[in-house]
Scaffold this motif. Sequence first.
Motif, mmCIF file in Angstrom:
data_model
loop_
_atom_site.group_PDB
_atom_site.id
_atom_site.type_symbol
_atom_site.label_atom_id
_atom_site.label_comp_id
_atom_site.label_asym_id
_atom_site.label_seq_id
_atom_site.Cartn_x
_atom_site.Cartn_y
_atom_site.Cartn_z
ATOM 1 N N PRO A 122 36.356 -113.391 -70.753
ATOM 2 C CA PRO A 122 35.211 -112.784 -70.059
ATOM 3 C C PRO A 122 35.551 -111.525 -69.279
ATOM 4 O O PRO A 122 34.742 -110.594 -69.223
ATOM 5 N N LEU A 123 36.737 -111.458 -68.687
ATOM 6 C CA LEU A 123 37.105 -110.267 -67.928
ATOM 7 C C LEU A 123 37.221 -109.052 -68.832
ATOM 8 O O LEU A 123 36.877 -107.934 -68.435
ATOM 9 N N VAL A 124 37.693 -109.250 -70.053
ATOM 10 C CA VAL A 124 37.805 -108.139 -70.997
ATOM 11 C C VAL A 124 36.428 -107.579 -71.324
ATOM 12 O O VAL A 124 36.213 -106.356 -71.353
ATOM 13 N N MET A 125 35.466 -108.468 -71.525
ATOM 14 C CA MET A 125 34.139 -108.032 -71.940
ATOM 15 C C MET A 125 33.356 -107.360 -70.820
ATOM 16 O O MET A 125 32.420 -106.604 -71.075
ATOM 17 N N THR A 126 33.755 -107.609 -69.562
ATOM 18 C CA THR A 126 32.999 -107.045 -68.439
ATOM 19 C C THR A 126 33.785 -106.014 -67.643
ATOM 20 O O THR A 126 33.269 -105.490 -66.656
ATOM 21 N N ALA A 127 35.013 -105.707 -68.060
ATOM 22 C CA ALA A 127 35.880 -104.847 -67.253
ATOM 23 C C ALA A 127 35.258 -103.484 -66.970
ATOM 24 O O ALA A 127 35.357 -102.959 -65.855
ATOM 25 N N LEU A 128 34.605 -102.887 -67.955
ATOM 26 C CA LEU A 128 34.066 -101.548 -67.778
ATOM 27 C C LEU A 128 32.840 -101.516 -66.862
ATOM 28 O O LEU A 128 32.433 -100.445 -66.423
ATOM 29 N N TYR A 129 32.271 -102.670 -66.590
ATOM 30 C CA TYR A 129 31.062 -102.717 -65.766
ATOM 31 C C TYR A 129 31.314 -103.339 -64.397
ATOM 32 O O TYR A 129 30.372 -103.561 -63.632
ATOM 33 N N SER A 130 32.578 -103.612 -64.088
ATOM 34 C CA SER A 130 32.891 -104.284 -62.832
ATOM 35 C C SER A 130 32.509 -103.436 -61.626
ATOM 36 O O SER A 130 32.056 -103.963 -60.602
ATOM 37 N N GLY A 131 32.668 -102.122 -61.725
ATOM 38 C CA GLY A 131 32.302 -101.256 -60.611
ATOM 39 C C GLY A 131 30.826 -101.326 -60.290
ATOM 40 O O GLY A 131 30.420 -101.342 -59.122
ATOM 41 N N ARG A 132 30.011 -101.368 -61.318
ATOM 42 C CA ARG A 132 28.569 -101.466 -61.104
ATOM 43 C C ARG A 132 28.200 -102.802 -60.457
ATOM 44 O O ARG A 132 27.298 -102.869 -59.613
ATOM 45 N N ILE A 133 28.895 -103.866 -60.850
ATOM 46 C CA ILE A 133 28.619 -105.181 -60.272
ATOM 47 C C ILE A 133 28.956 -105.176 -58.788
ATOM 48 O O ILE A 133 28.194 -105.695 -57.951
#
Length: 494
Positions: free
Chosen positions: A341-352
């Motif tokens: 899951p971290l791989v799939m969301t890594a690029l959007y972590s800043g927005r979260i």
Amino acid sequence: MTHSFVPPHTAPAPAHASWSPRLWGLLVVLAGNMLIDALEVSVALVALPAIGTDLGAPLATTQWTITGFAVGFGGLMLFGARVVALLGRRRVYLAALLGFAAASLAGALAEDPSLLTATRVVKGFCAALTAPTGLAIITTAFPEGPPRSRALSVYTLFGAAGFTAGLLLSGWLTGFSWRLTFAFPAPAVLILFVLGLRLIPGADEDRAGQPGGRTAQQPLSTARRRYGFASAAAFLVGLLALVQGITSVSAHGWADVRSTGPLALAGVLLTLFVVLERASTQPLVRFEVLRSGAMIRSALGAACLNGSYLGLLFILGHQLQSLAGWSPLRTAAAFLPAAAPLVMTALYSGRIVARFGAPRLIAAGALLPFTGYLLLLRAPWPPAYATGILPTMLLVGAGFVLSFAALNSQAASQLPPAERGAGSGLYQTAVQVGAALSVALVAALLTGFAPPAGAAPAEIAAACRPALALVAVIGGLGLLTALTGLRSRRTGPP
């Protein structure tokens, strides 16, 4: 999930951003090496039972393949930053690549657990040199704006993907030989070294990309050079002694000098490290950073998150392969729901983080793994994957998605810009030390409560529960730390 150098607020850059072929090649080198650094822990996790069988080593000894890398990484992180500052990024980065390749080959050929441990410590030090330096090279080599944003996004993705890639590779390669899991990085790193000779910028190119012609990593003048060898040696050997003492207690007891000796040595050396740093005019540690409550909470929270997770995988890897007879590949696949899951969301972590705020995400990210650990504690042995192990893996994976970037962001949130580099080094040191101590404690409990040969399932379950309970305690400590952050946010100044 032991690397946290990726910036939490990166996002995909606009499509019109363009790079030169040289920048493309440089990013291949930096991101490729970050991937290899990040997979080093996961490849060892799956291979541990095979290593123990082949080398005739008990669990208290094979755990060094995990803790040795973490101690080399965290124990020499601050010293590595000084080495880079004095010798320059290009020289140190290339030397670290060669050292990493040599240690990989030596580890693959090792016939003695001590040699294997030594190679893991060396590889940890090499990773401590290349992981943060790669990020620093990106910030100077790539023009500010869309090109740099895209480069940071790629670096983020490769760093997050490394742990997952390591699980899959190790699960597959260990089926042939555990030695392949330690040998395969060597040729890849040598290719990156050859490319890096042509592509990694030198000091002049670094200075050219900075205002005023200077960088934070520019080598210091000869008159000001101080590497801090004594402090670094005291800290590294102190950590090694602490891990050795922890794992020796289960085998020899508290009254044996083989246990008390390393623990006493660790206390002396770690105290000496603090004394040397306090007396130094150029310390490796800037203790002023520790005045930040957000920094301390983030470092402790990240150490608990990472340490409890690796402790859990250490227990399950031992249970599923050595006791339940699972293959390495099947074991690796069982761990994927926590890592992917971290791989799939890594690029959007800043927005979260920007949307929900770091303290809330950190609290939620600590609660979910803690809940998963409690669920697994209640599961009967052998735990059914669908109802026992899988829910815990999913909860841990969700916890990392929520809190991994938030912890990075919060760590530096109260530090002035001039202190953020020192804060990052201390934060990373805490993450690695937390991993090393957690795995050492888990290994000691598994050894101390090891069931006899041919034990019944109930005996096996009872033997594993103290280690699982420790993982839950570590996760609970992380949750308590996160909750204090929420309270501080409510009562503190706006």
